[in-house]
Design a protein around this motif. Structure first.
Motif, mmCIF file in Angstrom:
data_model
loop_
_atom_site.group_PDB
_atom_site.id
_atom_site.type_symbol
_atom_site.label_atom_id
_atom_site.label_comp_id
_atom_site.label_asym_id
_atom_site.label_seq_id
_atom_site.Cartn_x
_atom_site.Cartn_y
_atom_site.Cartn_z
ATOM 1 N N PHE A 37 0.844 -1.193 0.000
ATOM 2 C CA PHE A 37 0.000 0.000 0.000
ATOM 3 C C PHE A 37 0.884 1.250 0.000
ATOM 4 N N THR A 38 1.194 1.693 -1.201
ATOM 5 C CA THR A 38 1.983 2.909 -1.406
ATOM 6 C C THR A 38 1.065 3.991 -1.969
ATOM 7 N N LEU A 39 1.554 5.204 -2.019
ATOM 8 C CA LEU A 39 0.764 6.288 -2.607
ATOM 9 C C LEU A 39 0.402 5.992 -4.052
ATOM 10 N N GLU A 40 1.252 5.262 -4.729
ATOM 11 C CA GLU A 40 0.964 4.884 -6.115
ATOM 12 C C GLU A 40 -0.299 4.038 -6.201
ATOM 13 N N TYR A 41 -0.504 3.174 -5.197
ATOM 14 C CA TYR A 41 -1.696 2.325 -5.194
ATOM 15 C C TYR A 41 -2.977 3.155 -5.128
ATOM 16 N N ALA A 42 -2.914 4.305 -4.477
ATOM 17 C CA ALA A 42 -4.110 5.136 -4.343
ATOM 18 C C ALA A 42 -4.551 5.760 -5.656
ATOM 19 N N GLN A 43 -3.637 5.807 -6.632
ATOM 20 C CA GLN A 43 -3.970 6.413 -7.918
ATOM 21 C C GLN A 43 -4.759 5.417 -8.778
ATOM 22 N N LEU A 44 -5.655 5.939 -9.588
ATOM 23 C CA LEU A 44 -6.517 5.102 -10.415
ATOM 24 C C LEU A 44 -5.894 4.859 -11.777
ATOM 25 N N THR A 45 -6.088 3.651 -12.282
ATOM 26 C CA THR A 45 -5.591 3.325 -13.617
ATOM 27 C C THR A 45 -6.530 3.906 -14.666
ATOM 28 N N SER A 46 -6.104 3.920 -15.893
ATOM 29 C CA SER A 46 -6.953 4.435 -16.970
ATOM 30 C C SER A 46 -8.198 3.573 -17.127
ATOM 31 N N ALA A 47 -8.055 2.254 -16.923
ATOM 32 C CA ALA A 47 -9.224 1.372 -17.021
ATOM 33 C C ALA A 47 -10.220 1.681 -15.907
ATOM 34 N N GLU A 48 -9.730 1.954 -14.704
ATOM 35 C CA GLU A 48 -10.609 2.300 -13.595
ATOM 36 C C GLU A 48 -11.281 3.647 -13.837
ATOM 37 N N MET A 49 -10.555 4.580 -14.393
ATOM 38 C CA MET A 49 -11.135 5.883 -14.718
ATOM 39 C C MET A 49 -12.243 5.742 -15.762
ATOM 40 N N ASP A 50 -12.036 4.875 -16.736
ATOM 41 C CA ASP A 50 -13.054 4.645 -17.759
ATOM 42 C C ASP A 50 -14.308 4.028 -17.141
ATOM 43 N N TYR A 51 -14.105 3.069 -16.254
ATOM 44 C CA TYR A 51 -15.223 2.417 -15.558
ATOM 45 C C TYR A 51 -16.039 3.441 -14.767
ATOM 46 N N LEU A 52 -15.357 4.299 -14.034
ATOM 47 C CA LEU A 52 -16.044 5.323 -13.261
ATOM 48 C C LEU A 52 -16.743 6.334 -14.162
ATOM 49 N N ALA A 53 -16.143 6.645 -15.296
ATOM 50 C CA ALA A 53 -16.765 7.565 -16.240
ATOM 51 C C ALA A 53 -18.077 6.989 -16.773
ATOM 52 N N GLN A 54 -18.111 5.693 -17.004
ATOM 53 C CA GLN A 54 -19.344 5.048 -17.463
ATOM 54 C C GLN A 54 -20.435 5.134 -16.394
ATOM 55 N N ILE A 55 -20.039 4.922 -15.150
ATOM 56 C CA ILE A 55 -21.002 5.007 -14.049
ATOM 57 C C ILE A 55 -21.522 6.432 -13.911
ATOM 58 N N LYS A 56 -20.610 7.381 -13.961
ATOM 59 C CA LYS A 56 -21.015 8.793 -13.844
ATOM 60 C C LYS A 56 -21.928 9.196 -14.989
ATOM 61 N N ALA A 57 -21.658 8.703 -16.180
ATOM 62 C CA ALA A 57 -22.498 9.027 -17.332
ATOM 63 C C ALA A 57 -23.904 8.459 -17.145
ATOM 64 N N ALA A 58 -24.000 7.245 -16.611
ATOM 65 C CA ALA A 58 -25.305 6.644 -16.367
ATOM 66 C C ALA A 58 -26.080 7.435 -15.313
ATOM 67 N N ALA A 59 -25.377 7.877 -14.268
ATOM 68 C CA ALA A 59 -26.020 8.677 -13.233
ATOM 69 C C ALA A 59 -26.476 10.025 -13.783
ATOM 70 N N ASP A 60 -25.644 10.646 -14.603
ATOM 71 C CA ASP A 60 -26.001 11.924 -15.214
ATOM 72 C C ASP A 60 -27.219 11.765 -16.123
ATOM 73 N N HIS A 61 -27.255 10.659 -16.862
ATOM 74 C CA HIS A 61 -28.395 10.406 -17.757
ATOM 75 C C HIS A 61 -29.687 10.272 -16.961
ATOM 76 N N ALA A 62 -29.580 9.679 -15.767
ATOM 77 C CA ALA A 62 -30.759 9.520 -14.918
ATOM 78 C C ALA A 62 -31.077 10.799 -14.145
ATOM 79 N N GLY A 63 -30.175 11.786 -14.187
ATOM 80 C CA GLY A 63 -30.386 13.025 -13.460
ATOM 81 C C GLY A 63 -30.189 12.879 -11.960
ATOM 82 N N LEU A 64 -29.329 11.927 -11.567
ATOM 83 C CA LEU A 64 -29.126 11.653 -10.147
ATOM 84 C C LEU A 64 -27.669 11.876 -9.756
#
Length: 280
Positions: free
Chosen positions: A57-84
């Motif tokens: 558990f280093t500070l590097e571990y706390a950073q998100l990978t590009s794949a994780e960022m893409d996954y979160l972007a998909q979730i955020k887009a779905a939430a935005d589409h629902a207006g929530l």
């Protein structure tokens, strides 16, 4: 009226493969919620291996990978589409107190990682547990206070509030919750109507309600008229209102029997009915 349902309310459906984070968003929209209160168990692709050695558990571990960022972007887009928008992200597995410095450091890095995740979702709050034994001696309190004082400014830079929940360990005891909140400026309370020891529930409700910044109105069972039969939810809500609570009315439905979605519907109906009665 702001209304939300913690995604833990659907943990059985999640475990059975009948719901994921995207279905949770859809269900919240159908139930008339105004925000999303996500439990991190609904983000399995972001959960780490609990067998990881503390040294990893280093500070590097706390950073998100590009794949994780893409996954979160998909979730955020779905939430935005629902207006929530995302309200409170409830994090398990990143609590503050551990007996050893190495274990505390690992939990700290986990918390940093979840702060980064919450930031990508645009969450307004993040629930980080205190950990610690119920008796909470002064040396344990000192560790907990130091941990929250480290996280709160980091969260503030990301536009979110840190909240403690009366959940497990030290935080199940009302006196401990008040000691922690009194010692940590800027820390809010995710007020759960359950989780207190039975003989301390009244104390927890009446003494801690004034600190509430979010809620888990915990429901278990209903009668034919739609009343919760195991806990006086209307009274808890009145105590919160009289204490000046202004946040979202968050529900955590954990039905002892039956369908989780149906239980969520009944919980929503109960909260709406209580609020309608108090505003009339």
């Amino acid at each position: 009226m702001e209304l939300s349902i913690c995604s833990y309310s659907f943990h059985r459906a999640l475990e059975a493969g009948n719901q994921d984070v995207f279905q949770y968003i859809s269900d919240c929209y159908s139930l008339g919620c105004t925000q999303l209160d996500l439990w991190n168990g609904h983000l399995p692709l972001l959960l780490d291996d609990k067998t990881r050695p503390p040294s990893s558990f280093t500070l590097e571990y706390a950073q998100l990978t590009s794949a994780e960022m893409d996954y979160l972007a998909q979730i955020k887009a779905a939430a935005d589409h629902a207006g929530l928008p995302f309200g409170c992200l409830a994090v398990d597995g990143a609590h503050i107190y551990e007996p050893s410095p190495e274990a505390r450091h690992a939990q700290q890095i986990r918390a940093y990682r979840w702060l980064n995740i919450a930031e990508q979702l645009g969450a307004q709050q993040i629930r980080i547990d205190s950990g610690g034994p119920p008796e909470m001696p002064e040396d344990v309190l000192e560790v907990i206070v130091t941990g929250y004082n480290d996280l709160i400014p980091r969260a503030g830079e990301k536009g979110m509030e840190v909240v403690i929940e009366n959940h497990w360990g030290a935080s199940r005891i009302p006196e401990n919750v008040m000691r922690i909140l009194g010692a940590v400026p800027g820390l809010g309370l995710l007020f759960d109507t359950g989780n207190w020891p039975e003989d301390m529930r009244e104390t927890g409700w009446t003494q801690c309600a004034r600190y509430a910044r979010a809620t888990h109105l915990k429901t278990y069972a209903f009668d034919a008229e739609g009343n919760e039969t195991t806990v006086d939810i209307p009274r808890a809500m009145r105590i919160l209102q009289e204490s000046g609570y202004q946040g979202s009315w968050g529900i955590e439905s954990v039905p002892r029997q039956g369908d989780e979605y149906e239980a969520a519907q009944k919980s929503v109906a109960l909260v709406r009915r209580v609020l309608g009665a108090t505003s009339a």
